[in-house]
Design a protein around this motif. Structure first.
Motif, PDB file in Angstrom:
ATOM      1  N   ASN A  81       0.831  -1.207   0.000  1.00 29.01           N
ATOM      2  CA  ASN A  81       0.000   0.000   0.000  1.00 29.01           C
ATOM      3  C   ASN A  81       0.867   1.259   0.000  1.00 29.01           C
ATOM      4  OD1 ASN A  81      -2.441  -1.376  -0.026  1.00 29.01           O
ATOM      5  ND2 ASN A  81      -2.690  -1.308   2.190  1.00 29.01           N
ATOM      6  N   ARG A  82       1.933   1.224   0.799  1.00 26.98           N
ATOM      7  CA  ARG A  82       2.815   2.395   0.850  1.00 26.98           C
ATOM      8  C   ARG A  82       3.533   2.581  -0.481  1.00 26.98           C
ATOM      9  NH1 ARG A  82       4.174   6.525   0.273  1.00 26.98           N
ATOM     10  NH2 ARG A  82       5.762   7.719   1.363  1.00 26.98           N
ATOM     11  N   ALA A  83       3.932   1.490  -1.140  1.00 30.38           N
ATOM     12  CA  ALA A  83       4.577   1.585  -2.452  1.00 30.38           C
ATOM     13  C   ALA A  83       3.598   2.149  -3.482  1.00 30.38           C
ATOM     14  CB  ALA A  83       5.110   0.224  -2.894  1.00 30.38           C
ATOM     15  N   GLU A  84       2.343   1.725  -3.417  1.00 28.24           N
ATOM     16  CA  GLU A  84       1.339   2.259  -4.337  1.00 28.24           C
ATOM     17  C   GLU A  84       1.136   3.751  -4.092  1.00 28.24           C
ATOM     18  OE1 GLU A  84      -3.345   1.703  -5.614  1.00 28.24           O
ATOM     19  OE2 GLU A  84      -2.465   0.296  -4.188  1.00 28.24           O
ATOM     20  N   GLU A  85       1.028   4.144  -2.823  1.00 27.22           N
ATOM     21  CA  GLU A  85       0.898   5.566  -2.494  1.00 27.22           C
ATOM     22  C   GLU A  85       2.099   6.357  -3.012  1.00 27.22           C
ATOM     23  OE1 GLU A  85       0.586   5.700   1.745  1.00 27.22           O
ATOM     24  OE2 GLU A  85      -1.433   4.858   1.763  1.00 27.22           O
ATOM     25  N   ALA A  86       3.283   5.781  -2.888  1.00 29.84           N
ATOM     26  CA  ALA A  86       4.498   6.444  -3.355  1.00 29.84           C
ATOM     27  C   ALA A  86       4.470   6.643  -4.865  1.00 29.84           C
ATOM     28  CB  ALA A  86       5.733   5.641  -2.940  1.00 29.84           C
ATOM     29  N   LEU A  87       4.009   5.644  -5.582  1.00 31.52           N
ATOM     30  CA  LEU A  87       3.908   5.785  -7.036  1.00 31.52           C
ATOM     31  C   LEU A  87       2.939   6.898  -7.409  1.00 31.52           C
ATOM     32  CD1 LEU A  87       4.010   2.059  -8.110  1.00 31.52           C
ATOM     33  CD2 LEU A  87       5.591   3.851  -8.870  1.00 31.52           C
ATOM     34  N   TRP A  88       1.765   6.895  -6.807  1.00 33.57           N
ATOM     35  CA  TRP A  88       0.802   7.964  -7.091  1.00 33.57           C
ATOM     36  C   TRP A  88       1.407   9.315  -6.719  1.00 33.57           C
ATOM     37  CZ3 TRP A  88      -2.995   7.676 -10.306  1.00 33.57           C
ATOM     38  CH2 TRP A  88      -3.643   6.464 -10.511  1.00 33.57           C
ATOM     39  N   GLY A  89       2.119   9.355  -5.591  1.00 28.90           N
ATOM     40  CA  GLY A  89       2.735  10.604  -5.157  1.00 28.90           C
ATOM     41  C   GLY A  89       3.739  11.145  -6.159  1.00 28.90           C
ATOM     42  N   CYS A  90       4.605  10.289  -6.669  1.00 26.81           N
ATOM     43  CA  CYS A  90       5.606  10.777  -7.628  1.00 26.81           C
ATOM     44  C   CYS A  90       4.974  11.093  -8.976  1.00 26.81           C
ATOM     45  CB  CYS A  90       6.796   9.831  -7.740  1.00 26.81           C
ATOM     46  SG  CYS A  90       6.494   8.237  -8.490  1.00 26.81           S
ATOM     47  N   TRP A  91       3.931  10.380  -9.364  1.00 27.12           N
ATOM     48  CA  TRP A  91       3.256  10.676 -10.633  1.00 27.12           C
ATOM     49  C   TRP A  91       2.534  12.016 -10.592  1.00 27.12           C
ATOM     50  CZ3 TRP A  91       0.714   5.220 -10.972  1.00 27.12           C
ATOM     51  CH2 TRP A  91       1.664   4.287 -11.395  1.00 27.12           C
ATOM     52  N   HIS A  92       2.078  12.413  -9.411  1.00 29.91           N
ATOM     53  CA  HIS A  92       1.327  13.659  -9.288  1.00 29.91           C
ATOM     54  C   HIS A  92       2.223  14.860  -9.002  1.00 29.91           C
ATOM     55  CE1 HIS A  92      -2.652  11.372  -8.443  1.00 29.91           C
ATOM     56  NE2 HIS A  92      -2.397  11.484  -9.720  1.00 29.91           N
TER      57      HIS A  92
END
Length: 140
Positions: free
Chosen positions: A86-97
């Motif tokens: 979940n944290r890795a997914e949040e990190a991906l969304w964070g860097c994409w945004h």
């Protein structure tokens, strides 16, 4: 050759953070989980503008696929793996945004918030403006 040295250091750091995220410290499961979560946060920063590392984004994808649990069994192991993924997914969304521009980043947050509230017409206006300001920003 300073640029080559910087890239080498960045790649080495990505590899170190990936290893920590995947394997942590096997001595203490609580501190290991915290170290693993901190490594994922570091990878998010490395994958974000202005000097985004594609290797860091790849590392976050790898964590999504491979994050193991150590020294735990059953539900606790499943919870640890779920938390890491979940944290890795949040990190991906964070860097994409992240665009590297605070104003654009605020616009995408505003547009996403409008979408979550199902205020689609308003979100379209925000995203249309964002696209006109930054046509190469993929997430716009």
């Amino acid at each position: 050759r300073p640029m080559a040295a910087l890239l080498w250091r960045q790649r080495r750091r990505v590899q170190q953070e990936l290893e920590t995220a995947l394997f942590g410290s096997q001595s203490d499961s609580d501190s290991s989980l915290q170290a693993r979560l901190e490594a994922i946060a570091a990878l998010e920063e490395l994958a974000s503008p202005p000097s985004a590392s594609p290797e860091a984004e790849d590392a976050l994808h790898r964590i999504l696929r491979e994050a193991p649990a150590f020294g735990e069994e059953g539900e606790q192991a499943q919870a640890t793996v779920a938390r890491l993924r979940n944290r890795a997914e949040e990190a991906l969304w964070g860097c994409w945004h992240r665009s590297g521009d605070e104003e654009l980043d605020e616009s995408i947050k505003r547009g996403m918030a409008l979408m979550e509230k199902e205020r689609f017409d308003e979100a379209i206006v925000v995203f249309t403006e964002l696209i006109s300001q930054a046509p190469l920003f993929v997430e716009a």
